[in-house]
Design a protein around this motif. Structure first.
Motif, PDB file in Angstrom:
ATOM      1  N   LEU A   1     -11.390   2.075 114.377  1.00  0.00           N
ATOM      2  CA  LEU A   1     -11.443   0.704 114.890  1.00  0.00           C
ATOM      3  C   LEU A   1     -10.667  -0.255 113.987  1.00  0.00           C
ATOM      4  O   LEU A   1     -11.103  -1.349 113.691  1.00  0.00           O
TER       5      LEU A   1
ATOM      6  N   GLY B   1      -2.547  -6.617 126.715  1.00  0.00           N
ATOM      7  CA  GLY B   1      -3.943  -6.911 127.035  1.00  0.00           C
ATOM      8  C   GLY B   1      -4.773  -5.639 127.063  1.00  0.00           C
ATOM      9  O   GLY B   1      -5.891  -5.602 126.560  1.00  0.00           O
ATOM     10  N   ASN B   2      -4.214  -4.579 127.666  1.00  0.00           N
ATOM     11  CA  ASN B   2      -4.890  -3.283 127.661  1.00  0.00           C
ATOM     12  C   ASN B   2      -4.157  -2.404 126.655  1.00  0.00           C
ATOM     13  O   ASN B   2      -3.439  -1.480 127.016  1.00  0.00           O
ATOM     14  N   ALA B   3      -4.343  -2.714 125.376  1.00  0.00           N
ATOM     15  CA  ALA B   3      -3.518  -2.092 124.345  1.00  0.00           C
ATOM     16  C   ALA B   3      -3.836  -0.608 124.198  1.00  0.00           C
ATOM     17  O   ALA B   3      -4.967  -0.246 123.872  1.00  0.00           O
TER      18      ALA B   3
ATOM     19  N   MET C   1      -7.908  -4.029 116.974  1.00  0.00           N
ATOM     20  CA  MET C   1      -8.718  -4.527 118.088  1.00  0.00           C
ATOM     21  C   MET C   1      -8.167  -5.873 118.533  1.00  0.00           C
ATOM     22  O   MET C   1      -7.213  -6.385 117.956  1.00  0.00           O
ATOM     23  N   HIS C   2      -8.772  -6.404 119.592  1.00  0.00           N
ATOM     24  CA  HIS C   2      -8.249  -7.613 120.193  1.00  0.00           C
ATOM     25  C   HIS C   2      -8.970  -8.847 119.685  1.00  0.00           C
ATOM     26  O   HIS C   2     -10.188  -8.843 119.533  1.00  0.00           O
ATOM     27  N   SER C   3      -8.200  -9.916 119.467  1.00  0.00           N
ATOM     28  CA  SER C   3      -8.835 -11.184 119.133  1.00  0.00           C
ATOM     29  C   SER C   3      -9.200 -11.895 120.434  1.00  0.00           C
ATOM     30  O   SER C   3      -8.781 -11.499 121.515  1.00  0.00           O
TER      31      SER C   3
ATOM     32  N   HIS D   1     -10.596  -8.640 130.847  1.00  0.00           N
ATOM     33  CA  HIS D   1     -11.296  -9.584 129.989  1.00  0.00           C
ATOM     34  C   HIS D   1     -10.818 -11.001 130.290  1.00  0.00           C
ATOM     35  O   HIS D   1      -9.642 -11.218 130.616  1.00  0.00           O
TER      36      HIS D   1
ATOM     37  N   GLU E   1      -5.168   0.495 120.614  1.00  0.00           N
ATOM     38  CA  GLU E   1      -6.546   0.224 120.185  1.00  0.00           C
ATOM     39  C   GLU E   1      -7.493   1.330 120.621  1.00  0.00           C
ATOM     40  O   GLU E   1      -8.429   1.681 119.914  1.00  0.00           O
ATOM     41  N   THR E   2      -7.224   1.870 121.808  1.00  0.00           N
ATOM     42  CA  THR E   2      -8.128   2.880 122.349  1.00  0.00           C
ATOM     43  C   THR E   2      -8.188   4.113 121.465  1.00  0.00           C
ATOM     44  O   THR E   2      -9.231   4.748 121.360  1.00  0.00           O
TER      45      THR E   2
END
Lengths: 288, 175
Positions: A131, A120-122, A134-136, A45, A125-126
């Motif tokens: 949900l 970054g690739n948490a 999640m990422h900001s 991203h 979260e997956t």
């Protein structure tokens, strides 16, 4: 806990890296290993604007725990008491890991402040089925307390074990001590997961203030509670998208490394190799 | 205009199979067959064309699949993009379970509705059964009598060779 984790035979992962001052003078990257760029199934991203990051100097850290205390006070983290700590239900968002090594009968210690690495690739979260994390757009791994149903999958999938589960309704117990709560930070209820937010309330405050003054956020405007209270100034926070920020400079330092970077989780927190004030060969272990 | 039909009841599965093949060979028109359970090979013996119900199933299922996938894609990548663990916004792998389930739901309901509508089996509608034994132990073959070259004598002979148990004539829809 060993300073190196052996996952498969023959492969070890250093969690703390250290070197000696004489080695460091010869080669600034001594004790460190270059980070391999991993192939990812997906394209990364792009974070336009800010992307928050942190660098922790293991050489400066003395393990005094001021960061832990300030984090606890700033973020309304409950004090769970001895019994619950014994049940591994401690809730501090920031912990200090200690790694010991025997050096000819003497003991070497490395302190490592470990907080949410805001990957970054948490991996957390997956796996969330609702949900709730999640990422900001600024690279922060956010936890949404109202949405969390407490499955704890995220904590199980966290390689750094920095997520904390709230087992009790702590804020209802000590009515008087509630007066000490920080009004800027949400009080979490029982049964939800929580973790380091990079002191997002301070990030927002600095952004609003800068906006009100019609300027961009300057490097050093935002200091999370841990960075603010570190007497050794071992914790540096800033915008890694700004090439002139201190954290960006530290990221380019040959001492900089990221814990468990080989998992390709792209942590936003980096550590600086610990440099010991002794000469190599004097029984000094290169790795804990 | 309702046709005159001719119902022949058999006691055994093999008899109705033989009778169906034989009357068809002799040029009689088979209206329908009523049996207590699905008899294998009866559709071939009656000369039925392959069912077109599969097409109805496909016509209901294919648009449902497209709708489910495109709606999820629109929500995930256009209307409300959310960065989850650094994965791309259009995370199509996660759309597969919902896409599959929605396809099966629409195709199933659509096929049942098609069956009921095309066969006139709407709720409340009574369908005449030429021989109530067809719900028990009889195998009933119904031939079309009117408007075709139906030789009652020859037909009776053929059916008797196939061990017919009972015959009766009736008007279509009146049973």
């Amino acid at each position: 806990m060993p300073a190196r984790l052996a996952s498969v035979p023959g492969e070890t992962r250093d969690i703390v890296r250290e070197t000696t001052i004489s080695e460091h003078r010869k080669d600034p990257s001594s004790g460190n290993e270059p980070q391999r760029k991993h192939q990812s199934v997906w394209p990364e991203h792009v974070y336009e604007g800010h992307r928050w990051g942190m660098a922790v100097d293991l050489g400066a850290c003395t393990g005094c725990s001021a960061c832990v205390v300030s984090c606890q006070a700033e973020n309304n983290v409950p004090v769970v008491g001895k019994d619950e700590v014994g049940r591994k239900r401690d809730m501090s968002w920031l912990r200090i890991d200690r790694y010991y090594a025997d050096r000819d009968g003497d003991t070497d210690v490395v302190f490592q402040p470990m907080m949410c690495q805001q990957c970054g690739n948490a991996p957390c979260e997956t796996v969330c089925p609702v949900l709730a994390t999640m990422h900001s757009t600024e690279g922060l791994n956010q936890q949404i307390y109202n949405r969390c149903v407490g499955t704890r999958y995220c904590a199980n999938n966290c390689p750094y074990k920095t997520r904390r589960f709230n087992w009790f309704q702590y804020q209802e117990e000590g009515r008087l001590s509630n007066l000490a709560l920080n009004p800027d930070v949400t009080v979490r209820m029982r049964g939800v997961m929580e973790k380091c937010t990079f002191c997002i309330q301070r990030i927002q405050e600095a952004k609003f203030e800068a906006k009100g003054q019609g300027r961009a956020v300057r490097d050093g405007d935002i200091r999370p509670a841990c960075a603010q209270s570190c007497p050794a100034q071992a914790i540096v926070f800033g915008d890694v998208n700004d090439p002139k920020s201190r954290v960006s400079q530290l990221r380019k330092d040959p001492r900089h490394y990221r814990v468990l970077a080989e998992l390709n989780v792209e942590p936003s927190v980096g550590y600086m190799v610990k440099v010991r004030g002794r000469t190599a060969g004097a029984g000094g272990p290169e790795h804990g | 205009m309702s046709r005159t039909l001719f119902a022949a009841s058999f006691a055994r599965e093999a008899d109705i199979l033989a009778a169906a093949a034989e009357v068809r060979r002799r040029g009689y028109t088979i209206s329908d067959a009523y049996v207590p359970y699905p008899v294998h090979g009866l559709d071939e013996a009656m000369g039925l064309a392959p069912s077109r119900m599969g097409w109805a199933c496909f016509l209901f299922g294919a648009p449902a699949l497209v709708a489910a996938l495109s709606f999820q894609g629109w929500v995930a990548a256009v209307d409300w993009p959310i960065n989850i663990g650094g994965k791309p916004f259009f995370f199509w792998q996660a759309f597969i379970p919902v896409g599959f389930e929605f396809t099966v739901l629409c195709a199933g309901l659509g096929t049942v509705a098609t069956l009921l509508l095309t066969q006139g089996l709407l709720p409340g509608r009574r369908r005449a059964v030429p021989d109530m034994g067809a719900t028990d132990d009889r195998f009933v073959l119904v031939l079309v009598k009117s408007g075709t070259a139906f030789d009652a004598g020859e037909a009776m002979a053929v059916l008797r060779d196939c061990r017919v148990v009972e015959t009766r004539e009736f008007l279509e829809g009146a049973a």
